[in-house]
Motif scaffolding. Sequence first.
Motif, PDB file in Angstrom:
ATOM      1  N   SER A 104       0.797  -1.411   0.184  1.00 38.58           N
ATOM      2  CA  SER A 104      -0.078  -0.216  -0.142  1.00 38.58           C
ATOM      3  C   SER A 104       1.081   1.124  -0.293  1.00 38.58           C
ATOM      4  CB  SER A 104      -1.100   0.026   1.271  1.00 38.58           C
ATOM      5  OG  SER A 104      -0.421   0.114   2.283  1.00 38.58           O
ATOM      6  N   GLY A 105       2.031   1.191   0.116  1.00 36.38           N
ATOM      7  CA  GLY A 105       3.143   2.404   0.186  1.00 36.38           C
ATOM      8  C   GLY A 105       3.690   3.216   1.817  1.00 36.38           C
ATOM      9  N   LEU A 106       2.464   2.912   2.413  1.00 36.10           N
ATOM     10  CA  LEU A 106       2.458   3.315   4.347  1.00 36.10           C
ATOM     11  C   LEU A 106       3.719   3.139   4.495  1.00 36.10           C
ATOM     12  CD1 LEU A 106       1.173   4.436   6.303  1.00 36.10           C
ATOM     13  CD2 LEU A 106       0.152   3.312   6.930  1.00 36.10           C
TER      14      LEU A 106
ATOM     15  N   PHE B 212       6.538   3.203   3.188  1.00 37.69           N
ATOM     16  CA  PHE B 212       7.861   4.814   2.807  1.00 37.69           C
ATOM     17  C   PHE B 212       7.281   5.455   4.131  1.00 37.69           C
ATOM     18  CE2 PHE B 212       6.990   2.521  -1.477  1.00 37.69           C
ATOM     19  CZ  PHE B 212       8.463   1.830  -1.563  1.00 37.69           C
ATOM     20  N   ALA B 213       6.428   6.181   4.230  1.00 41.26           N
ATOM     21  CA  ALA B 213       5.542   7.270   5.405  1.00 41.26           C
ATOM     22  C   ALA B 213       6.500   6.613   6.017  1.00 41.26           C
ATOM     23  CB  ALA B 213       4.733   7.601   4.748  1.00 41.26           C
TER      24      ALA B 213
ATOM     25  N   PRO C 179       9.193   6.200   8.565  1.00 39.21           N
ATOM     26  CA  PRO C 179      10.169   6.987   9.390  1.00 39.21           C
ATOM     27  C   PRO C 179      10.057   8.730   9.076  1.00 39.21           C
ATOM     28  CG  PRO C 179      10.836   6.546   7.113  1.00 39.21           C
ATOM     29  CD  PRO C 179      10.136   6.041   6.852  1.00 39.21           C
ATOM     30  N   ALA C 180       9.616   9.271   8.046  1.00 40.00           N
ATOM     31  CA  ALA C 180       9.100  10.580   8.773  1.00 40.00           C
ATOM     32  C   ALA C 180       8.149  10.575   9.996  1.00 40.00           C
ATOM     33  CB  ALA C 180       8.445  11.225   7.206  1.00 40.00           C
ATOM     34  N   ILE C 181       7.104   9.378   9.515  1.00 37.28           N
ATOM     35  CA  ILE C 181       5.668   9.469  10.721  1.00 37.28           C
ATOM     36  C   ILE C 181       6.346   9.747  12.136  1.00 37.28           C
ATOM     37  CG2 ILE C 181       4.126   8.468  11.313  1.00 37.28           C
ATOM     38  CD1 ILE C 181       3.128   7.700   8.812  1.00 37.28           C
TER      39      ILE C 181
ATOM     40  N   LEU D 208       9.768  10.228  12.410  1.00 37.52           N
ATOM     41  CA  LEU D 208      10.553  11.268  13.321  1.00 37.52           C
ATOM     42  C   LEU D 208       9.551  12.204  13.752  1.00 37.52           C
ATOM     43  CD1 LEU D 208      13.190  12.757  12.784  1.00 37.52           C
ATOM     44  CD2 LEU D 208      12.087  13.687  11.278  1.00 37.52           C
ATOM     45  N   LEU D 209       7.848  12.679  13.104  1.00 40.50           N
ATOM     46  CA  LEU D 209       7.296  14.128  13.673  1.00 40.50           C
ATOM     47  C   LEU D 209       6.828  13.466  14.753  1.00 40.50           C
ATOM     48  CD1 LEU D 209       5.562  14.625  10.771  1.00 40.50           C
ATOM     49  CD2 LEU D 209       8.147  15.860  12.048  1.00 40.50           C
TER      50      LEU D 209
ATOM     51  N   LEU E 255      13.641  11.448   3.566  1.00 40.88           N
ATOM     52  CA  LEU E 255      12.444  11.331   4.072  1.00 40.88           C
ATOM     53  C   LEU E 255      11.630  12.005   4.132  1.00 40.88           C
ATOM     54  CD1 LEU E 255      12.682  11.779   7.788  1.00 40.88           C
ATOM     55  CD2 LEU E 255      13.683   9.193   7.260  1.00 40.88           C
TER      56      LEU E 255
ATOM     57  N   LEU F  68      10.502   9.670   0.282  1.00 42.92           N
ATOM     58  CA  LEU F  68      10.127   8.240   0.826  1.00 42.92           C
ATOM     59  C   LEU F  68       8.548   9.124   0.960  1.00 42.92           C
ATOM     60  CD1 LEU F  68      12.493   7.107   2.715  1.00 42.92           C
ATOM     61  CD2 LEU F  68      11.880   6.016   0.759  1.00 42.92           C
ATOM     62  N   ALA F  69       8.114   9.706   2.238  1.00 43.46           N
ATOM     63  CA  ALA F  69       6.881   9.940   2.682  1.00 43.46           C
ATOM     64  C   ALA F  69       6.554  10.673   1.117  1.00 43.46           C
ATOM     65  CB  ALA F  69       7.311  11.320   3.502  1.00 43.46           C
TER      66      ALA F  69
ATOM     67  N   ALA G  24       4.772   7.499  -0.685  1.00 43.25           N
ATOM     68  CA  ALA G  24       3.525   7.053  -0.042  1.00 43.25           C
ATOM     69  C   ALA G  24       3.115   7.909  -0.422  1.00 43.25           C
ATOM     70  CB  ALA G  24       4.104   7.047   1.740  1.00 43.25           C
TER      71      ALA G  24
ATOM     72  N   GLY H 178       0.834   5.928  -2.697  1.00 39.93           N
ATOM     73  CA  GLY H 178       0.613   4.630  -2.078  1.00 39.93           C
ATOM     74  C   GLY H 178      -1.443   4.970  -2.182  1.00 39.93           C
ATOM     75  N   THR H 179      -1.295   3.385  -2.290  1.00 32.90           N
ATOM     76  CA  THR H 179      -2.582   3.098  -1.860  1.00 32.90           C
ATOM     77  C   THR H 179      -3.552   3.083  -0.649  1.00 32.90           C
ATOM     78  OG1 THR H 179      -2.414   0.515  -2.455  1.00 32.90           O
ATOM     79  CG2 THR H 179      -3.179   1.302  -4.077  1.00 32.90           C
ATOM     80  N   PHE H 180      -2.833   3.400   0.628  1.00 32.36           N
ATOM     81  CA  PHE H 180      -3.715   2.969   1.741  1.00 32.36           C
ATOM     82  C   PHE H 180      -4.916   4.213   1.851  1.00 32.36           C
ATOM     83  CE2 PHE H 180       0.686   5.528   1.710  1.00 32.36           C
ATOM     84  CZ  PHE H 180      -0.189   6.612   2.614  1.00 32.36           C
TER      85      PHE H 180
ATOM     86  N   PHE I 116      -0.842  16.488   8.275  1.00 30.96           N
ATOM     87  CA  PHE I 116       0.321  15.977   9.329  1.00 30.96           C
ATOM     88  C   PHE I 116       1.250  16.320   9.302  1.00 30.96           C
ATOM     89  CE2 PHE I 116       2.912  13.041  11.362  1.00 30.96           C
ATOM     90  CZ  PHE I 116       2.562  12.992  12.758  1.00 30.96           C
ATOM     91  N   PHE I 117       1.753  15.961   8.198  1.00 30.33           N
ATOM     92  CA  PHE I 117       3.343  16.687   7.533  1.00 30.33           C
ATOM     93  C   PHE I 117       3.636  18.551   7.639  1.00 30.33           C
ATOM     94  CE2 PHE I 117       3.516  11.922   5.618  1.00 30.33           C
ATOM     95  CZ  PHE I 117       4.644  11.665   6.522  1.00 30.33           C
TER      96      PHE I 117
END
Lengths: 278, 266
Positions: A11-13, A15-16, A18-20, A22-23, B86, B89-90, B93, B97-99, B108-109
Motif C-alpha cells: 500500500s506504500g504506507l 515509505f512514510a 521514517p517521517a511519521i 520522526l515527527l 525522508l 519516501l514520504a 507514499a 500509495g494506495t492506503f 499531518f506532515f
Amino acid sequence: MFSAAAPRRGSGLGFAMPAILLLAAFFVIPVVFLLTRSVTEPQLGLQNYATLVGSSTYAKVFFNTFFVAGVVTLVTVLIAFPVAWALAIMPARWSAVVFAIILLSMWTNLLARTYAWMVLLQQTGLINRMLKAVGLIDQPLQLTNNLVGVTIGMVYIMLPFMILPLMGVIKKIDPAILQAAALCGATRWQALTRVLVPLATPGIASGALMVFVMSLGYFVTPSLLGGTANMMLAELIAQQVQSLVNWGMGGAAAFLLLLVTLGLYAVQLRFLDRKEAA
Amino acid sequence: MLLDFNKLGAWKWALSAICAVMSLFLLLPILFIVALSFGNSRWLIFPPPGWTLKWYEELFADPRWMGAALTSAKIGVIVMVISVALGLLASLALVRGTFKGREVLRAFFLTPMVLPVVIVAVALYAAFLRLGLNGTLLGFVIAHVIVALPFAIITITGALETFDPAIEDAAILCGASPWEARLRVTLPGIRHGLFSAAIFSFLISWDEVVLAIFMASPSLQTLPVKVWTTLRQDLTPVIAAASTLLVALTVLLMIAAAVLRKGKSE
C-alpha cells in the motif's frame, strides 16, 4: 490500462514510516507534553490559565500581540492589493524585475533584514536624519524599542506572503467580467469597488488570515525591534521557559497561541476554501 | 478594463508608482546593509565617510564567527540529506500509495510548517533537556529536519504528481524490478524537484533562528545564533559584513534555483 498488468505493490504506507516516526517522537510528543505541563505544574489545576487571563501584565502582552498583528495585516493588505494587481497585468519584463526583488527580500536572512531596520530606524539612523533634513521633525522620533518599529519590520517581512498568493488570485479573474462591467456603464471606480475587489476577496481574506496568524506567533522581529517593554506572545513563551524556568506558564501561553492559530486555520478551511470552490 | 494594463489610463501610472515604491521599500534596506558593510564608520553613518574592508577582516579573523559558520554549513548539509531522503519516501507514499487516509497524512506532515515555530522550539527544548541533546549537533539536526521536511514534501510531491506513473510501469513491464524502476526511472525523472527540495532544506536550516536559539550552547552555535547574540549587544558593522555574505549566498542559490526551473521547462 497497464495498472492491472503492473506487478502488485504494497500500500506504500511503509515509505512514510521514517517521517511519521520522526515527527511523532520529536514533534507530536514534545508538543503534547509541553501543553500538559500547563495544567500539572506547579500543581494540578488551571491556575496558570487563571494567572494568564487575570493579570494586567499579561493582558498587555495579549493586547500588543493582537494589535500589532492586526495593524500589520491591515497595512500589508493595503499595500499588497495594488502591487499584486499591477503584477498580474504588467508587461512580463517589468513584473519579472519586481518579482525578483520580492523573492530576494523573502529569501534574505531574517536577521539581516531586521538588522537593517534596527540601523535605519535608530535615533541617529537614516530615516530620522532624512525626516529632519526635509524639516518634518525637530527632534528624532523614537522608532525602535516600541510597537512602531515592530510594525514596520513585520510589514516588511509579511508583504511577500500577501502579494504572491493575491497575484495568483487576480490572475485567475476573467478580464471579460471587467469588460462587461465597463460596457454596462460602470466607471473605473465602480468597476474596482464593485467587481474587482469583491472577486479578489477570497484571496485577500485568506492572505490576510495567513499574515495575521504568522504575525501572532512571530518571535525574532518583535524581540529585536520591540524591546522587552513591548513584549508579544511568542517572547512571553520564550521568556517564561528560558529565563524564568516556569514551564507551567510557558505551556499555558503556548497552548493559547496554539488554540488561536489552529482556530483561525479552521476558519480558513471551513469558509474561505468553500467560497473559492463555489 | 481594469485587467488590461494598456487600457488603465492614468491608473496605469498610479499602479506602476505604487509597485516601484514597494520594490524600493523591499530592496533598499538590503542594499543599505551591503553599503554599510564596506563603510568605515563604526557608528553606521550613512553615506559612510570612506570605504574599508576592515569589517570583513574582523569577521574572518574571529574564530567564533568562523566556527559558527562552519557549524551552520555542517548542520545544513546533514539536514538537507535527511530531509530530502525522508521527504522522497514520504512523497512516494503520499502520491503513489494506495492506503486510506493519505490526505490526513499529508496534512499531518505539513503541521510543523503552520504552527508558530516558538512552540516547536520550546517543546523540543524541554524534550532535549531530558535526552541530553541540547547543544549537540544531533539536536540541531533533528530540530531543523522537523521544520524543513514539510517544504521538501511539498516540492517532491509536486514533482511526483507531474511524473506519469505509467513510465515506471513500462520499465517494470520491460523487466525492471520495482526498486530498479524507482531508482533508475522515477528518480531521474523528478531530479529537478529533488534539487529544489535540497536547496530549500539547506536554506531553511541555514537561516533558521528560533529553534537554533533554544538548541545552542556556548560551545556550539550556528551563524544565526551568533548574529542574534551579537545584535542584542550592539549594532556593530561586522554584522553588516556577515549579512552581506548571507545576501550573496541567497542570490547565488536563487540563481541556481532559477537555472533549475529553466532546465525543467525545456
